[in-house]
Structure formats: structure tokens, C-alpha cells
Design a protein around this motif. Structure first.
Motif, short mmCIF file in Angstrom:
data_model
loop_
_atom_site.label_atom_id
_atom_site.label_comp_id
_atom_site.label_asym_id
_atom_site.label_seq_id
_atom_site.Cartn_x
_atom_site.Cartn_y
_atom_site.Cartn_z
N ASN A 1 50.12 -60.84 13.35
CA ASN A 1 48.80 -60.78 12.74
C ASN A 1 48.81 -59.55 11.84
O ASN A 1 48.93 -58.43 12.31
N ILE A 2 48.69 -59.79 10.52
CA ILE A 2 48.86 -58.67 9.57
C ILE A 2 47.77 -57.60 9.70
O ILE A 2 47.89 -56.51 9.17
N LYS A 3 46.69 -57.93 10.42
CA LYS A 3 45.62 -56.96 10.66
C LYS A 3 46.13 -55.72 11.39
O LYS A 3 45.65 -54.63 11.18
N ASN A 4 47.07 -55.92 12.33
CA ASN A 4 47.41 -54.81 13.22
C ASN A 4 48.85 -54.91 13.71
O ASN A 4 49.10 -55.01 14.89
N ASP A 5 49.80 -54.92 12.78
CA ASP A 5 51.18 -54.99 13.23
C ASP A 5 52.08 -54.16 12.34
O ASP A 5 52.17 -54.40 11.13
N SER A 6 52.73 -53.17 12.95
CA SER A 6 53.53 -52.21 12.17
C SER A 6 54.82 -52.86 11.66
O SER A 6 55.52 -52.26 10.83
N ARG A 7 55.17 -54.06 12.15
CA ARG A 7 56.41 -54.70 11.69
C ARG A 7 56.30 -55.22 10.26
O ARG A 7 57.30 -55.51 9.61
N LEU A 8 55.05 -55.35 9.76
CA LEU A 8 54.86 -55.94 8.42
C LEU A 8 55.62 -55.19 7.32
O LEU A 8 56.31 -55.80 6.51
N GLU A 9 55.49 -53.85 7.34
CA GLU A 9 56.14 -53.09 6.26
C GLU A 9 57.65 -53.30 6.25
O GLU A 9 58.26 -53.45 5.20
N GLY A 10 58.24 -53.35 7.46
CA GLY A 10 59.69 -53.57 7.58
C GLY A 10 60.11 -54.89 6.95
O GLY A 10 61.13 -54.97 6.25
N LEU A 11 59.32 -55.93 7.18
CA LEU A 11 59.65 -57.25 6.63
C LEU A 11 59.54 -57.24 5.11
O LEU A 11 60.36 -57.82 4.41
N ILE A 12 58.50 -56.57 4.60
CA ILE A 12 58.34 -56.49 3.14
C ILE A 12 59.49 -55.69 2.53
O ILE A 12 60.06 -56.08 1.50
N LYS A 13 59.88 -54.61 3.21
CA LYS A 13 60.97 -53.75 2.72
C LYS A 13 62.29 -54.49 2.61
O LYS A 13 63.07 -54.24 1.71
N CYS A 14 62.56 -55.38 3.57
CA CYS A 14 63.88 -56.04 3.51
C CYS A 14 63.82 -57.37 2.76
O CYS A 14 64.76 -58.16 2.80
N SER A 15 62.70 -57.62 2.01
CA SER A 15 62.61 -58.82 1.18
C SER A 15 62.67 -58.44 -0.30
O SER A 15 62.41 -57.30 -0.66
N ASP A 16 63.02 -59.42 -1.13
CA ASP A 16 62.99 -59.20 -2.58
C ASP A 16 61.60 -59.42 -3.13
O ASP A 16 61.22 -58.88 -4.17
N LEU A 17 60.85 -60.27 -2.44
CA LEU A 17 59.57 -60.74 -2.96
C LEU A 17 58.64 -61.03 -1.79
O LEU A 17 59.09 -61.53 -0.75
N THR A 18 57.35 -60.71 -1.95
CA THR A 18 56.36 -61.09 -0.94
C THR A 18 55.40 -62.10 -1.55
O THR A 18 54.95 -61.93 -2.69
#
Ligand code: UDP
Length: 389
Positions: A76-93
Motif C-alpha cells: 500500500n503506497i500510503k505507508n510502505d518504505s519499500r516503494l522508494e527501493g522499487l522506484i530506484k531499481c526501475s527505469d520507469l514508473t
């Protein structure tokens, strides 16, 4: 892969495999986009959502040819610190996550504003800070009402396209008063668009904003009481499908006079595919994505869906196929409506050469075939149940 199978972008350059962080991948649009990316490209998807029912067929079984290329993250993007990591290791969001059903705009205005504006903030921020490209899904509702809707009913200017065609770079955004909470959605979307645009201007964020104009097709929303709450009110395609499946009259809100242009989800996904693979042509742009040739009033839509459903189900239509209902009765206080929505296609045509293909009749025929095949039996059983118990 050999050079003969290497796919090229619109400028003749080879397309490199991308890792795409797709937020809201489990929804209607996300499910079709994942399907396209898995079956027709070599890109990988980090699929972020709280549900995955609509993409189960892409995640299981493990033997699917694209298994290594799609990974589901229940976040749930409201409250999850893993989101930034996933965006960082992607080319595009690609951000699709949002409340986008009109029945919620006036009854859950806070959730609507938080979901469409506040929850999108960290996504924009992480993309900007990490210099990652963002494709953000907005809405045609940012245009609000047409200029023409304020002219006298009999004004000949109402027929002049200058008063109703919606253009990305010149049309104003016209909303009703604050107490018409319907516009809380459009207003939140407008502000996030402006924020993304400003990140582009001040911090160099590479962005594309998509304004969908009534994309419809299989897996849209839910059928109340079958795969969603019985009291829930989905968007018009699912409302009318539900009525047809239950052999009830289709409800026309405030006369069914509002006009919409409907585009087939599969045509629209082709436009998103082009944006993903042609960053040089898509970055910095806002794109209308719709089908200006498929315009109907909601009443005409009801009539066409009734005919198409009779054809695909083999059942005659009921005697009174439609009934009128007031918006206050149907949606409650604070509802308001967009009068007419015809997208100008100049920009997407020029940048990406995209054009919608499927006629309204054809897209309704394939969609209602799917609705009938998926839900008719379950609806029959749910109707039979209370009588039996
Ligand atoms: N509508 C209707 N009957 C229904 C559901 C919707 O007449 O059962 C109307 C609604 O008032 C609006 C149009 O259909 O004018 C499209 O509504 P939808 O919820 O699909 O979303 P919108 O295009 O307004 O964002």
C-alpha cells in the motif's frame, strides 16, 4: 536476440528491455498493460498493488513464458518504505493507483483527494530525486465542463467545436462550486498534474501525463454482489452490465443526456505502449487518449448495450429497457456531471502516430461477450440463492 528480431522505436533505434515499476498494476488498466508487456515485449514489471485478482492469470502458474519478468509486490503506497527501493531499481514508473469512480467523489471526498493527490506525492518525489522517468495517469475530468455548456441552449455556437473540443495545451479547466464535491477528484488530479509539470520545469523530471477519456473493456470495475460490494456503484459500463445480467432496466441519471466518447481498452493500451518505448517523443507531454469517433449520449449507450447484449446472450431484451433516476437519488448530494467530452487528438497523433481503431459497437460486442461469459452463471446463482434459503 538476433538483429532481425530486435524491435525498433518510432525513430528506428533498438528498444532496450526496461524494468517498469507499475503502481496500481492490479487494476483495470494495469491488468491490460501487464498483459501487453508480458505477451508482446521483453520488459520486466514490478507490479505494485494491494490486490492481484485481475493479474492472477499473469502470475500463475510458474510455467508461464514470462514468469521471470513479472513480480507482484503487495504494497500500500500510503505507508510502505519499500516503494522508494522499487522506484530506484526501475527505469520507469507508471502510476495508475487512484480512486477513480464517480460514486466516491461526492460521498468519500477526503479519500478521493488523499488518494489522487497526497498518495501520489511520494511517487513524484522519488522519481524526481532519483532522476527516474514517470508516466502518471490523470483524467479527462481535469477539463471539467465545456465552455459551450454555459451558452444558452439554443445558441448556434454550441455546434462550434471551438466551444467543446478538449485540447491539452489550450482548453481551460472548468469545475463547479466547492459544494459540488464531484469536482474534488478533478481538482486533486489537476493539482498533481501541475506539481509534476513543475517538477519537470524546475528539477528536470522526465514525465508524461495521460488523460484517459472513458477507457472501457473487460475487467473494468466490478459487478455488485459478485466480485464487489452489493451496494457499490461502479462506472457506467459495469452498472449497465449488471442491469443487463440481472434483467433489470438500465438507470439513466438525470435523463442520460451527458455525452461521452468511449475507447476500447486494447486501443488505449497501444498508446501507452508507444509512450513507454518512445521517451524522446513522450517526455514533457500531456496526452489525451480517447476515441473522438465513438461519441454517444448515455441514453444511446444504454440502447446500444441493450441490443448488443441481446445478441451475445441470445436472450430477448426486457420490455422496459431503461428507467430515469435523479442524480441525487443515484449518487447522493454533491454530484455534478461533465456534459460532453471529445478529445482533441492532434498532439498524440503528431508525437506517437497513434489512432484509435475499434468502433463502439465492436468494443461493446467483445466486452459484453466477456461479461456474459464471466458473470451470467454467478448472477443466476446469486438471484436463486435467497429464494432457496
Ligand atoms: N450513469 C448513468 N447510469 C448509471 C451509471 C452512470 O446514467 O447506472 C451516467 C453518469 O451520470 C455519467 C455517465 O453515465 O453521466 C458516465 O459515468 P461513469 O461513472 O462511467 O464515469 P464518468 O464518465 O462520469 O467519469
Amino acid at each position: 536476440t538476433s538483429s532481425s528480431t530486435t524491435k525498433l522505436d518510432l525513430d528506428g533505434n533498438p528498444i532496450k528491455p526496461l524494468t517498469i515499476c507499475m503502481i496500481g498494476a492490479g487494476g483495470f488498466i494495469g491488468s491490460h498493460l501487464c498483459e501487453k508487456l508480458m505477451s508482446e515485449t521483453n520488459h520486466s514489471v514490478l507490479a505494485v498493488d494491494v490486490y492481484n485478482d485481475k493479474i492472477k492469470h499473469l502470475l500463475e502458474p510458474d510455467s508461464l513464458p514470462w514468469t521471470g519478468r513479472i513480480q507482484f509486490h503487495r504494497i500500500n503506497i500510503k505507508n510502505d518504505s519499500r516503494l522508494e527501493g522499487l522506484i530506484k531499481c526501475s527505469d520507469l514508473t507508471v502510476n495508475l493507483a487512484a480512486i477513480c469512480t464517480p460514486a466516491d467523489y461526492n460521498t468519500r471526498p477526503l479519500d478521493t483527494i488523499y488518494s489522487n493527490f497526497i498518495d501520489a506525492l511520494p511517487v513524484v518525489k522519488y522519481c524526481s530525486e532519483n532522476s527516474k522517468r514517470l508516466i502518471h495517469f490523470s483524467t479527462c475530468e481535469v477539463y471539467g465542463k465545456t465552455i459551450g455548456s454555459f451558452l444558452p441552449q439554443d445558441s448556434p455556437l454550441r455546434q462550434d467545436p471551438a466551444y467543446y473540443i478538449l485540447k491539452e495545451d489550450t482548453s481551460p479547466c472548468i469545475f463547479g462550486s466547492i459544494e459540488k464535491q464531484r469536482w474534488s477528484y478533478a481538482c486533486a488530479k489537476q493539482l498533481i498534474e501541475r506539481l509534476i509539470y513543475a517538477e519537470g520545469a524546475e528539477n528536470g523530471l522526465e514525465f508524461t501525463i495521460v488523460r484517459p477519456f472513458n477507457w472501457i473493456g473487460p475487467r473494468m470495475d466490478f459487478i455488485p454482489g459478485i466480485d464487489g460490494p452489493s451496494e457499490g456503484v461502479p462506472r457506467v459500463l459495469a452498472c449497465f452490465s449488471n442491469n443487463l445480467l440481472r434483467r433489470e432496466p438500465l438507470k439513466l441519471v438525470d435523463g442520460g443526456n451527458s455525452q461521452r466518447t468511449f475507447v476500447y481498452i486494447k486501443d488505449a493500451i497501444e498508446a501507452v505502449h508507444l509512450m513507454i518505448e518512445n521517451p524522446a517523443r513522450a517526455n514533457g507531454h500531456i496526452f489525451n487518449v480517447g476515441n473522438p469517433n465513438n461519441e454517444v449520449t448515455v441514453r444511446q449507450l444504454a440502447e446500444m448495450m441493450t441490443k448488443v447484449y441481446a445478441k451475445v446472450s441470445g436472450e430477448d431484451s426486457i420490455e422496459t429497457p431503461t428507467i430515469d433516476v435523479s442524480s441525487k437519488e443515484f449518487y447522493g448530494e454533491g454530484y455534478d456531471d461533465s456534459d460532453k467530452r471529445i478529445p482533441d487528438m492532434t498532439i498524440i497523433n503528431k508525437q506517437l502516430g497513434w489512432n484509435p481503431k475499434t468502433s463502439l459497437w465492436d468494443l461493446l460486442e467483445s466486452t459484453l461477450t466477456y461479461q456474459h461469459r464471466t458473470y451470467a452463471e454467478a448472477v443466476r446463482q446469486s438471484i436463486a440463492k435467497p429464494v432457496a434459503s
